[in-house]
Design a protein around this motif. Sequence first.
Motif, mmCIF file in Angstrom:
data_model
loop_
_atom_site.group_PDB
_atom_site.id
_atom_site.type_symbol
_atom_site.label_atom_id
_atom_site.label_comp_id
_atom_site.label_asym_id
_atom_site.label_seq_id
_atom_site.Cartn_x
_atom_site.Cartn_y
_atom_site.Cartn_z
ATOM 1 N N ARG A 121 -2.440 -5.226 0.555
ATOM 2 C CA ARG A 121 -1.378 -6.110 1.068
ATOM 3 C C ARG A 121 -0.506 -6.660 -0.056
ATOM 4 N NH1 ARG A 121 -0.953 -7.469 6.117
ATOM 5 N NH2 ARG A 121 -2.724 -7.196 7.480
ATOM 6 N N ALA A 122 -1.156 -7.158 -1.107
ATOM 7 C CA ALA A 122 -0.412 -7.754 -2.219
ATOM 8 C C ALA A 122 0.468 -6.722 -2.922
ATOM 9 C CB ALA A 122 -1.381 -8.392 -3.214
ATOM 10 N N VAL A 123 -0.089 -5.558 -3.216
ATOM 11 C CA VAL A 123 0.679 -4.516 -3.900
ATOM 12 C C VAL A 123 1.825 -4.046 -3.011
ATOM 13 C CG1 VAL A 123 0.585 -2.155 -4.794
ATOM 14 C CG2 VAL A 123 -1.192 -3.803 -5.415
ATOM 15 N N TYR A 124 1.556 -3.830 -1.741
ATOM 16 C CA TYR A 124 2.583 -3.383 -0.796
ATOM 17 C C TYR A 124 3.754 -4.373 -0.777
ATOM 18 C CZ TYR A 124 4.329 -1.191 3.497
ATOM 19 O OH TYR A 124 5.091 -0.525 4.424
ATOM 20 N N GLU A 125 3.430 -5.671 -0.666
ATOM 21 C CA GLU A 125 4.476 -6.694 -0.602
ATOM 22 C C GLU A 125 5.293 -6.757 -1.889
ATOM 23 O OE1 GLU A 125 2.463 -10.269 0.596
ATOM 24 O OE2 GLU A 125 1.955 -9.410 2.558
ATOM 25 N N HIS A 126 4.631 -6.655 -3.034
ATOM 26 C CA HIS A 126 5.364 -6.687 -4.301
ATOM 27 C C HIS A 126 6.224 -5.445 -4.486
ATOM 28 C CE1 HIS A 126 3.743 -10.426 -5.632
ATOM 29 N NE2 HIS A 126 2.502 -9.995 -5.656
ATOM 30 N N LEU A 127 5.727 -4.289 -4.048
ATOM 31 C CA LEU A 127 6.543 -3.074 -4.134
ATOM 32 C C LEU A 127 7.749 -3.172 -3.209
ATOM 33 C CD1 LEU A 127 3.851 -0.236 -4.271
ATOM 34 C CD2 LEU A 127 5.335 -1.021 -6.122
ATOM 35 N N ALA A 128 7.536 -3.676 -2.002
ATOM 36 C CA ALA A 128 8.636 -3.806 -1.046
ATOM 37 C C ALA A 128 9.714 -4.748 -1.564
ATOM 38 C CB ALA A 128 8.115 -4.294 0.304
ATOM 39 N N ALA A 129 9.305 -5.790 -2.295
ATOM 40 C CA ALA A 129 10.249 -6.763 -2.845
ATOM 41 C C ALA A 129 10.768 -6.351 -4.228
ATOM 42 C CB ALA A 129 9.589 -8.134 -2.922
ATOM 43 N N GLN A 130 10.363 -5.165 -4.703
ATOM 44 C CA GLN A 130 10.776 -4.663 -6.018
ATOM 45 C C GLN A 130 10.317 -5.596 -7.144
ATOM 46 O OE1 GLN A 130 12.674 -1.652 -6.481
ATOM 47 N NE2 GLN A 130 12.146 -1.347 -4.341
ATOM 48 N N GLU A 131 9.156 -6.211 -6.991
ATOM 49 C CA GLU A 131 8.601 -7.146 -7.973
ATOM 50 C C GLU A 131 7.487 -6.464 -8.769
ATOM 51 O OE1 GLU A 131 9.241 -11.097 -5.166
ATOM 52 O OE2 GLU A 131 7.251 -10.188 -5.311
ATOM 53 N N LEU A 132 7.857 -5.497 -9.571
ATOM 54 C CA LEU A 132 6.851 -4.716 -10.289
ATOM 55 C C LEU A 132 6.038 -5.555 -11.264
ATOM 56 C CD1 LEU A 132 8.734 -1.363 -10.967
ATOM 57 C CD2 LEU A 132 7.101 -1.906 -9.169
ATOM 58 N N GLU A 133 6.642 -6.533 -11.911
ATOM 59 C CA GLU A 133 5.904 -7.336 -12.886
ATOM 60 C C GLU A 133 4.822 -8.180 -12.239
ATOM 61 O OE1 GLU A 133 5.911 -6.874 -16.166
ATOM 62 O OE2 GLU A 133 7.310 -5.266 -15.631
ATOM 63 N N GLN A 134 4.957 -8.471 -10.952
ATOM 64 C CA GLN A 134 3.934 -9.236 -10.237
ATOM 65 C C GLN A 134 2.657 -8.408 -10.019
ATOM 66 O OE1 GLN A 134 4.169 -12.517 -9.473
ATOM 67 N NE2 GLN A 134 6.079 -12.420 -10.619
ATOM 68 N N LEU A 135 2.735 -7.112 -10.289
ATOM 69 C CA LEU A 135 1.577 -6.237 -10.122
ATOM 70 C C LEU A 135 0.622 -6.283 -11.312
ATOM 71 C CD1 LEU A 135 3.337 -3.121 -8.587
ATOM 72 C CD2 LEU A 135 2.073 -4.920 -7.396
ATOM 73 N N ARG A 136 1.046 -6.918 -12.397
ATOM 74 C CA ARG A 136 0.211 -6.997 -13.605
ATOM 75 C C ARG A 136 -1.127 -7.646 -13.246
ATOM 76 N NH1 ARG A 136 1.665 -6.167 -18.526
ATOM 77 N NH2 ARG A 136 3.880 -6.489 -18.132
ATOM 78 N N GLY A 137 -2.209 -6.964 -13.584
ATOM 79 C CA GLY A 137 -3.548 -7.432 -13.266
ATOM 80 C C GLY A 137 -4.083 -6.857 -11.961
ATOM 81 N N LEU A 138 -3.210 -6.588 -10.999
ATOM 82 C CA LEU A 138 -3.633 -5.951 -9.744
ATOM 83 C C LEU A 138 -3.777 -4.446 -9.915
ATOM 84 C CD1 LEU A 138 -1.327 -7.781 -7.169
ATOM 85 C CD2 LEU A 138 -3.807 -7.996 -7.365
ATOM 86 N N VAL A 139 -2.934 -3.883 -10.791
ATOM 87 C CA VAL A 139 -2.967 -2.449 -11.064
ATOM 88 C C VAL A 139 -3.228 -2.247 -12.551
ATOM 89 C CG1 VAL A 139 -1.375 -1.970 -9.159
ATOM 90 C CG2 VAL A 139 -0.477 -2.187 -11.466
#
Length: 144
Positions: A17-35
Amino acid sequence: LELKWSDFSLGAEQAVRAVYEHLAAQELEQLRGLVTNSLLQELRKEGSLHDGKDEKWSEPPRLLEVQVIALFSSRAAPPNEDSELSALLLTPLIKVHEEYHYEGSKEPRRTIRLLKWEFEQRISQDGGPRDWTGNGWQISGLEK
């Protein structure tokens, strides 16, 4: 290493859910630590999986439901560019229910897909996980 499937499944659903939402919002830097770092670099290079310009979406897709169905595969991996530690990699089969809105269409299109995203946990030299609290899992691969 103790793995409780119910805990892993719940965490995997939350991570998707978190990764999907950040990808949809084009917030790649918010993925740090999740990926993993290597996956984050790959996503930066390729751009988000949710590029609405190419798909002609009128708004980003919405994730309606996520459910881990089963364990698809598991394997061990040697150290890599992200870590000097070996890893346990689990690939669950994940059912997602999505909603897409397309330009020129009033009605959304809903789809159900099965995904295989790879999760990794780095293992220390003594055979234990890097993080005993269970927070050490990261997504290391996205099925495209």
